[in-house]
Write a protein that holds these residues in place. Structure first.
Motif, short mmCIF file in Angstrom:
data_model
loop_
_atom_site.label_atom_id
_atom_site.label_comp_id
_atom_site.label_asym_id
_atom_site.label_seq_id
_atom_site.Cartn_x
_atom_site.Cartn_y
_atom_site.Cartn_z
N UNK A 62 54.37 66.78 49.98
CA UNK A 62 54.46 66.09 51.26
C UNK A 62 54.11 64.60 51.12
N UNK A 63 53.36 64.28 50.06
CA UNK A 63 53.03 62.90 49.74
C UNK A 63 52.65 62.86 48.27
N UNK A 64 52.94 61.74 47.63
CA UNK A 64 52.50 61.60 46.24
C UNK A 64 52.07 60.16 45.99
N UNK A 65 51.16 59.99 45.06
CA UNK A 65 50.61 58.67 44.77
C UNK A 65 50.23 58.57 43.31
N UNK A 66 50.34 57.36 42.77
CA UNK A 66 49.89 57.08 41.42
C UNK A 66 48.71 56.10 41.50
N UNK A 67 47.63 56.44 40.83
CA UNK A 67 46.43 55.62 40.85
C UNK A 67 46.18 55.07 39.46
N UNK A 79 57.40 63.55 53.93
CA UNK A 79 57.86 64.24 55.15
C UNK A 79 57.30 63.57 56.40
N UNK A 80 55.99 63.36 56.42
CA UNK A 80 55.35 62.70 57.56
C UNK A 80 54.17 61.89 57.04
N UNK A 81 53.71 60.92 57.81
CA UNK A 81 52.61 60.08 57.34
C UNK A 81 51.37 60.92 57.04
N UNK A 82 50.62 60.47 56.04
CA UNK A 82 49.34 61.13 55.77
C UNK A 82 48.22 60.27 56.32
N UNK A 83 47.06 60.89 56.54
CA UNK A 83 45.97 60.22 57.22
C UNK A 83 45.10 59.41 56.26
N UNK A 84 44.27 58.57 56.81
CA UNK A 84 43.30 57.80 56.01
C UNK A 84 42.34 58.75 55.31
N UNK A 85 41.94 59.82 56.00
CA UNK A 85 41.04 60.80 55.38
C UNK A 85 41.69 61.45 54.17
#
Length: 242
Positions: A188-193, A210-216
């Motif tokens: 639903x979300x992916x990120x590279x750190x 799919x949809x925005x993810x939250x700050x948390x």
């Protein structure tokens, strides 16, 4: 949070099996074969005593990177980009990321007017090729610097920190560490750190599918990435000391 068991058998906060094999290439001044599970990348570091024209006479060194995937590194064969006569936008973006990540921990004044070229060739891809390339690229770079010290081209190790990278994402409603391909395509979300050994942030690339993810949720991903990079940093330290 529940530590779900993924299809691979890993817990949500577990890396894939990671190995770093330094000195893999016979001829390069520095090299590392890095494996993140089914993702295998050969990283080599080559020394060039010429810096780009914009740095000549400045006393500053340079680190740059090139990235490529072998034709059968994925499920189906892809043509070599050289045969097409140009690099894809994805390739250019990834190799620029690798270069930025490695330069972030290099003391370019201490390096002097020397250029290190890092080649990252994906032998097999199962997700996270760019993060594996950065992690293995650091080991290859460290070896090249040791070579330069050995031949007395530089006096000190021109590194201010280590750097490693890992992917995180939201998969099946849970935040997870180090996505493999089957998870990456369904996330639903992916990120590279890209983080340093001391905890500094070099770059974060995050996308909702799919949809925005939250700050948390973002901070959950960041916490997972920090945990993963801590483990990778320990493996890098062992590799460069071997």
């Amino acid at each position: 949070m529940t530590n779900i068991l993924r299809s691979s058998g890993r817990a949500r906060d577990a890396l894939r099996a990671v190995t770093l094999e330094p000195g893999f290439s016979k001829y390069a001044e520095g090299s590392c074969l890095v494996r993140f599970g089914g993702t295998h990348v050969l990283c080599t570091a080559s020394v060039d005593d010429r810096v780009p024209s914009f740095l000549r006479g400045t006393g500053l060194g340079w680190v740059t990177a090139e990235y490529g995937m072998l034709p059968r590194s994925t499920h189906s064969r892809s043509d070599r980009e050289a045969a097409k006569g140009k690099q894809s936008g994805r390739t250019q973006e990834i190799q620029r990321l690798i270069g930025r990540a490695l330069r972030a921990v290099v003391d370019r004044k201490a390096l002097g007017e020397i250029q290190i070229k890092i080649d990252c060739d994906v032998l097999q891809a199962d997700g996270g090729t760019r993060t594996a390339a950065i992690t293995g690229g650091y080991v290859a770079l460290h070896q090249a610097f040791r070579h330069l010290m050995k031949i007395k081209a530089i006096q000190t190790l021109p590194l201010t920190d280590s750097v490693a990278a890992v992917s995180c994402g939201i998969y099946d409603g849970q935040t997870v560490l180090d996505l493999e391909y089957s998870e990456d395509v369904a996330a639903q979300a992916d990120a590279n750190f890209v983080l340093t050994g001391k905890g500094g942030i070099v770059e974060i690339q995050g996308t909702a599918e799919e949809r925005p993810f939250s700050e948390a949720q973002f901070f959950e991903l960041l916490a997972l990435a920090r945990q993963g990079v801590t483990e990778l940093t320990a493996l890098q330290k062992k590799a460069v000391e071997s």
